[in-house]
Design an enzyme around this catalytic site. Sequence first.
Site, PDB file in Angstrom:
ATOM      1  N   GLY A  79      58.020  63.932  43.872  1.00  0.00           N
ATOM      2  CA  GLY A  79      56.553  63.960  43.832  1.00  0.00           C
ATOM      3  C   GLY A  79      55.985  65.283  43.384  1.00  0.00           C
ATOM      4  O   GLY A  79      54.788  65.521  43.489  1.00  0.00           O
ATOM      5  N   LEU A  80      56.844  66.171  42.847  1.00  0.00           N
ATOM      6  CA  LEU A  80      56.344  67.488  42.421  1.00  0.00           C
ATOM      7  C   LEU A  80      56.271  67.603  40.895  1.00  0.00           C
ATOM      8  O   LEU A  80      56.127  68.700  40.358  1.00  0.00           O
ATOM      9  CB  LEU A  80      57.222  68.604  42.994  1.00  0.00           C
ATOM     10  CG  LEU A  80      57.271  68.678  44.526  1.00  0.00           C
ATOM     11  CD1 LEU A  80      58.195  69.795  44.984  1.00  0.00           C
ATOM     12  CD2 LEU A  80      55.878  68.884  45.110  1.00  0.00           C
ATOM     13  N   SER A  83      59.733  65.592  36.382  1.00  0.00           N
ATOM     14  CA  SER A  83      59.994  64.929  35.093  1.00  0.00           C
ATOM     15  C   SER A  83      58.992  65.384  34.040  1.00  0.00           C
ATOM     16  O   SER A  83      59.360  65.609  32.882  1.00  0.00           O
ATOM     17  CB  SER A  83      60.006  63.414  35.247  1.00  0.00           C
ATOM     18  OG  SER A  83      58.829  62.972  35.859  1.00  0.00           O
ATOM     19  N   ASP A 126      50.430  64.379  35.475  1.00  0.00           N
ATOM     20  CA  ASP A 126      51.544  65.331  35.551  1.00  0.00           C
ATOM     21  C   ASP A 126      51.736  66.110  34.258  1.00  0.00           C
ATOM     22  O   ASP A 126      51.920  67.324  34.275  1.00  0.00           O
ATOM     23  CB  ASP A 126      52.856  64.602  35.879  1.00  0.00           C
ATOM     24  CG  ASP A 126      52.890  64.088  37.298  1.00  0.00           C
ATOM     25  OD1 ASP A 126      51.807  63.927  37.889  1.00  0.00           O
ATOM     26  OD2 ASP A 126      53.992  63.848  37.817  1.00  0.00           O
TER      27      ASP A 126
END
Length: 290
Positions: A79-80, A83, A126
Amino acid sequence: MVICSAPGKIFLFGEHAVVYGEPAIACAIELRTSVRVREGKKSKIASPYVAGAVKKISELVELERVNIDIHSDIPTGSGLGSSAAVTIATLFALNIEFDVGLSKEEIAHLGHEVERDVQGAASLTDTFVSTMGGVIFLPSCKRLNSLNCGVVIGNTGLSSSTKEIVDQVAKLKDRHSDIIQPLFHIIGELAKKGEYLVEKGDYKNIGELMNVNQGLLESLGVGSSELAKQIYAARKAGAFGAKITGAGGGGCMVALVDVDDMEEVASAIESVGGRAIYTKVTETGVTHDG
Ligand code: PMV
């Protein structure tokens, strides 16, 4: 040879609901992934994100013999945004090494396409945050004031698949659309109020609304007992607020903390089995390091 690095991220507000077009706020953090690209003996590429990035660039320029090495501080599948960081750092490094001429905006969007190809549904969050750095309000991608406080992350060490959890939430929404859609909407409203509070630097109220956001993430079924233990421990140790960051299931929680309370919050997280990571928000997105 080119070395580039890109940051990971946390969500202050809005994961999951952002997939359905609701506002969210995400922040780049000081954990980074570094990628070295060289023309030379073709390396075996294990990561589907790196392979996807290479494929995108090879559609624009000839890319015969490329060698790629990766080094990351960001735990994967947690969750950081690990990717996105590896995708963006790879695209940026290839862009420089092979003179492709892409802008940062184009890199962020190509990275988003790579994430979508690998994961199915993915928001721009992201890849945009990893490219630009800072505190970003989505979907408009507006840059907000930085956060001048501590961030303590608790890692459960349990990796979770974003794709599976996003699918699970989609099925819940299909079964109970009349209930779940309004929950997404309230999460979006939290992000909108959060925008105003971030601009004011009102950490106490940001934290309080992060706690409300956590309740809604629990309602969507993305919580776990490991995450809950760490969230309660962090709040009890004095965090302004604490919640899941990212898809949930396993992965990480995040606590917003006064810099003087970071150690206390970190040891509370560790006392219930989490791995604590101290970090801060960074304004630095993807960089050319060498
Ligand atoms: O677990 P992460 O860091 O990939 O974050 C997932 C966030 C979601 O909102 C659940 C999905 C997305 O693409 O925004």
